[in-house]
Design an enzyme around this catalytic site. Structure first.
Site, short mmCIF file in Angstrom:
data_model
loop_
_atom_site.label_atom_id
_atom_site.label_comp_id
_atom_site.label_asym_id
_atom_site.label_seq_id
_atom_site.Cartn_x
_atom_site.Cartn_y
_atom_site.Cartn_z
N ARG A 119 0.78 -1.29 -0.08
CA ARG A 119 -0.51 -0.10 -0.01
C ARG A 119 1.00 1.45 0.34
O ARG A 119 1.78 0.88 0.93
CB ARG A 119 -0.89 -0.03 1.22
CG ARG A 119 -2.16 1.23 1.45
CD ARG A 119 -2.90 1.25 0.70
NE ARG A 119 -4.01 2.17 0.73
CZ ARG A 119 -4.86 1.98 -0.32
NH1 ARG A 119 -5.07 1.56 -1.23
NH2 ARG A 119 -5.55 2.85 0.17
N THR A 414 -9.44 0.25 -10.24
CA THR A 414 -8.67 -0.61 -9.55
C THR A 414 -8.46 -1.77 -10.56
O THR A 414 -9.35 -1.52 -11.27
CB THR A 414 -9.28 -0.54 -7.73
OG1 THR A 414 -9.21 0.66 -7.56
CG2 THR A 414 -8.31 -1.59 -7.32
N THR A 432 -3.82 -0.50 -7.18
CA THR A 432 -4.81 0.35 -7.64
C THR A 432 -3.78 2.15 -7.33
O THR A 432 -2.77 1.95 -7.30
CB THR A 432 -6.17 0.26 -6.67
OG1 THR A 432 -6.63 1.73 -6.05
CG2 THR A 432 -4.91 0.58 -5.47
N ASN A 434 -5.62 4.37 -6.98
CA ASN A 434 -7.49 5.23 -6.59
C ASN A 434 -8.26 5.09 -7.25
O ASN A 434 -8.58 4.01 -8.01
CB ASN A 434 -6.95 5.73 -5.62
CG ASN A 434 -8.25 6.38 -4.82
OD1 ASN A 434 -9.27 5.23 -4.28
ND2 ASN A 434 -8.77 7.81 -4.63
N ASP A 455 -7.35 8.12 0.16
CA ASP A 455 -8.43 6.88 1.04
C ASP A 455 -8.16 7.79 2.20
O ASP A 455 -9.07 6.94 3.02
CB ASP A 455 -7.74 6.04 0.24
CG ASP A 455 -8.51 5.11 -0.63
OD1 ASP A 455 -9.23 5.58 -1.02
OD2 ASP A 455 -7.84 3.40 -1.59
N SER A 484 -7.75 1.26 3.29
CA SER A 484 -8.15 0.43 2.22
C SER A 484 -9.40 -0.59 2.29
O SER A 484 -9.58 -1.14 2.94
CB SER A 484 -7.29 -0.13 1.35
OG SER A 484 -7.57 -1.49 0.14
N SER A 485 -9.55 -0.53 1.29
CA SER A 485 -10.98 -1.50 0.24
C SER A 485 -10.79 -3.56 0.39
O SER A 485 -11.71 -4.00 -0.23
CB SER A 485 -12.52 -1.05 -0.02
OG SER A 485 -13.25 0.24 0.92
N GLY A 505 -13.25 -1.55 -7.07
CA GLY A 505 -14.99 -0.92 -6.43
C GLY A 505 -15.39 -0.23 -5.26
O GLY A 505 -16.34 -0.14 -5.06
N GLY A 506 -13.63 0.45 -5.31
CA GLY A 506 -13.89 1.44 -3.96
C GLY A 506 -14.82 0.05 -2.87
O GLY A 506 -14.61 -0.66 -2.46
O1 DON Z 1 -7.71 0.78 -1.75
C1 DON Z 1 -8.96 1.33 -2.22
O2 DON Z 1 -9.73 0.46 -1.11
C2 DON Z 1 -9.49 2.59 -2.90
N1 DON Z 1 -8.40 3.03 -3.68
C3 DON Z 1 -10.04 1.56 -4.03
C4 DON Z 1 -10.13 2.70 -5.06
C5 DON Z 1 -10.79 1.70 -6.54
O3 DON Z 1 -11.49 0.32 -6.29
C6 DON Z 1 -11.63 2.13 -6.80
N2 DON Z 1 -11.86 1.40 -8.37
N3 DON Z 1 -13.09 0.67 -8.95
#
Ligand code: DON
Length: 602
Positions: A119, A414, A432, A434, A455, A484-485, A505-506
């Protein structure tokens, strides 16, 4: 070689044609009992790609091919994963990266597991209120676009560490496909060309992004070749000198000069100090239909593994029928509401915050939280607060109280890929920048830079770009990792490798990953059906259930009747998974048709 490739047009046609998902039986899958996919989704693959030895499933055919090439040259799953990741940095610049970070979950055939955390980290000059102006207002653009949004990238260090720990090939060898793709170029797909068009406003603000990705305004058409000579040169230096080049060599100097010139915070010292980490995986056991299942997943600074285990713990005692059954959707949405309330309160970088992982993932705690669900009516998120996590036998009162809550957001790209080799070594890897194209700045070394600073909790009390609420523990501080997710996950069935999954997908990463596991483990869906099945999401706040466009309309009205606010979204997550046929051991590659997913095996 077997391969699937899916087009955007097919996906759009498909979405227009779908009316609902067929019910599926509640049982674990057996090879002789593989279910037909849910619904009749024209243009989407209805069966997983089957291969006897190795499989790579990614967003892009060229990246899957890079991984497959390494497997066929005798490399193991880690060699192939590192090759795939570098290739994604070339062919999927929106998310594949060397200017960002990620998590790689490894389970070797002998049962050893490791979580590689690479990360990004906040630079030394970062500070809690760095995006808040003198007027007290948050400058949301500053943490999203441009140099100040960039956190210290971790990918190159993480990939090198994974390769040194478990790989069998040299860095230069596994980087060959990526270098070739950057140097010789590759044909721009329709999806990529239209994505570049939609990203034009952000990319054209930065000279190198404009030149490389927008052809100085002339724009790429489908079929034209994208060559990335600066990136090829950087990849060659890394292949020769290792991560030392990126963090202490020529690439570090180029990056630090860019930062100084364009107002970024990252210094040579920040780069030299970056450390990838190996962490203990999270594990939880379940039983379903006469089989024992073990879920191996991501620890903090991911919030995803904790959330998925907490959800599966709650759902263990809840009967589920299908996503065409309002009761099942209601119960899972209520579970999601509660895990996200806990995420908002408790999750952060474990190196600096005390995250109550044991309590949050404890079965007794899950039972208590699940008892607050009304099976017939939607709860209100105003009334649902984070619980007081505790393990069995320890009173709730003695657990740490929740942190002050603040809000955070999500962005649109991501990438997740899965690899299984002939020996049964498995990799789930999510990386990612982000948001799509990260900060939109391309460094002089030819790669896009992340906007992972967004984030963090950029201003306590306000939601971020993903509408997420997060705690004070996730506030910006030098050398902290933002929460992070990302949830790379591996599932075992009766002690054997069964399912490798994860998603972008956040916050919807957590839901898409959880649903893929439920589809495989609880519903016994065929592997591709488990990926195709329509998805839904609840993240506590805002208080609404997001439903994919093709989610059954009858279920939406039934949810509304129970008091749920609902909202349609086009698509959710991109789960590139690999399942194992329990009877034959075949690898079942199930790439996600929501993107240009490609599963390739031999
Ligand atoms: O680490 C995370 O949770 C975010 N930076 C992920 C961002 C993300 O998945 C955007 N995508 N679709």
């Amino acid at each position: 070689m077997l391969a699937h490739r899916f087009c955007k047009v097919c996906a759009v046609l498909f979405a227009a044609l779908i009316s609902g998902a067929a019910p599926v039986a509640v049982r674990a899958q057996a090879a002789t009992e593989l279910h037909p996919p849910a619904g009749s989704r024209d243009g989407w693959p209805q069966q997983a790609v089957r291969a006897a030895h190795g499989m790579v499933a990614t967003d892009e055919a060229l990246a899957s091919r890079a991984g497959l090439e390494i497997l066929q040259r005798g490399g193991n799953a880690v060699d192939a994963a590192v090759a795939t990741s570098f290739a994604l940095a070339v062919v999927e610049p929106a998310a594949g990266n060397i200017g960002g970070g990620g998590f790689m979950l490894v389970r070797l055939a002998d049962g050893r597991t490791t979580f590689f955390d690479y990360r990004e980290m906040a630079p030394g000059k970062a500070s809690r209120d760095m995006y808040i102006g003198a007027d007290g207002k948050l400058d949301q653009q500053a943490s999203a676009v441009g140099m100040r949004a960039v956190a210290v990238p971790g990918t190159v260090a993480g990939l090198e560490l994974a390769l040194k720990t478990y790989g069998t090939m040299k860095l230069a060898a596994v980087m060959t496909p990526a270098i070739r793709l950057a140097e010789d170029g590759f044909p721009v797909s329709e999806r990529f060309a239209s994505e570049l068009q939609s990203q034009r406003p952000g990319l054209q603000r930065f000279a190198l992004s404009r030149r490389i990705f927008l052809k100085d305004g002339a724009m790429f058409r489908a079929g034209e070749t994208l060559r990335q000579p600066e990136l090829a040169a950087t990849l060659k230096r890394i292949a020769k000198l290792g991560a030392a080049d990126f963090y202490r060599g020529e690439t570090a100097r180029l990056l630090a000069d860019d930062m100084a010139r364009l107002g970024g915070l990252i210094t040579l010292e920040d780069l030299a100090n970056y450390q990838p980490k190996t962490r203990e995986v999270l594990r939880a056991k379940y039983s379903s239909d006469g089989h024992s299942w073990e879920v191996i997943t991501a620890p903090p600074p991911s919030s995803g593994g904790v959330a998925v285990i907490e959800a599966l713990n709650m759902l263990q005692a809840i009967p589920l029928k299908s996503w065409n059954d309002v009761e099942s959707v209601h119960m899972v949405a209520e579970v999601m509401r509660r895990i996200f309330a806990d995420r908002a309160a408790y999750l952060a970088d474990p190196d600096f915050a005390s995250v109550p992982v044991a309590g949050l993932t404890d079965a007794c705690y899950a039972k208590e939280v699940a008892a607050t669900i009304d099976p017939r009516h939607a709860s209100s998120s105003k009334e649902i607060r984070a619980g007081t996590p505790h393990a069995c036998g320890i009173s709730a009162e003695s657990a740490t109280p929740p942190q002050t809550m603040v809000s955070l957001g999500e962005g649109p790209h991501t990438t997740h890929f899965s690899v299984v080799d002939a020996a049964g070594n498995a990799i789930a890897c999510t990386t990612t920048l982000n948001n799509s194209y990260g900060s939109h700045v391309t460094s002089s070394a030819g790669f896009l830079l992340n906007n992972e600073m967004d984030d963090f909790t950029t201003q306590p009390g306000l939601p971020n770009g993903f509408n997420l609420i997060q705690s004070e523990a996730n506030a910006i501080a030098p050398r902290h990792r933002p929460l992070s997710s990302m949830t790379p996950t591996i599932v075992l069935r009766d002690g054997k490798l069964s399912f490798v999954t994860g998603s972008p997908g956040g916050p919807t990463i957590i839901s898409a990953t959880l649903l893929s596991i439920l589809n495989w483990m609880r519903f016994g869906m065929e592997a591709q059906a488990a990926i195709n099945a329509p998805r839904f999401h609840h993240q506590w706040l805002p208080d609404r259930v997001l439903l994919e466009r093709d989610f059954p309309t009858g279920i939406e009205s039934a949810l509304n009747a129970r008091g749920h606010e609902t909202q349609r979204i086009n698509r959710m997550g991109t789960v590139n998974a690999i399942a194992i046929d329990p009877a034959t051991g075949d690898r079942l590659g199930a790439a996600d048709p929501r993107h240009d997913g490609s599963a390739q095996g031999y």
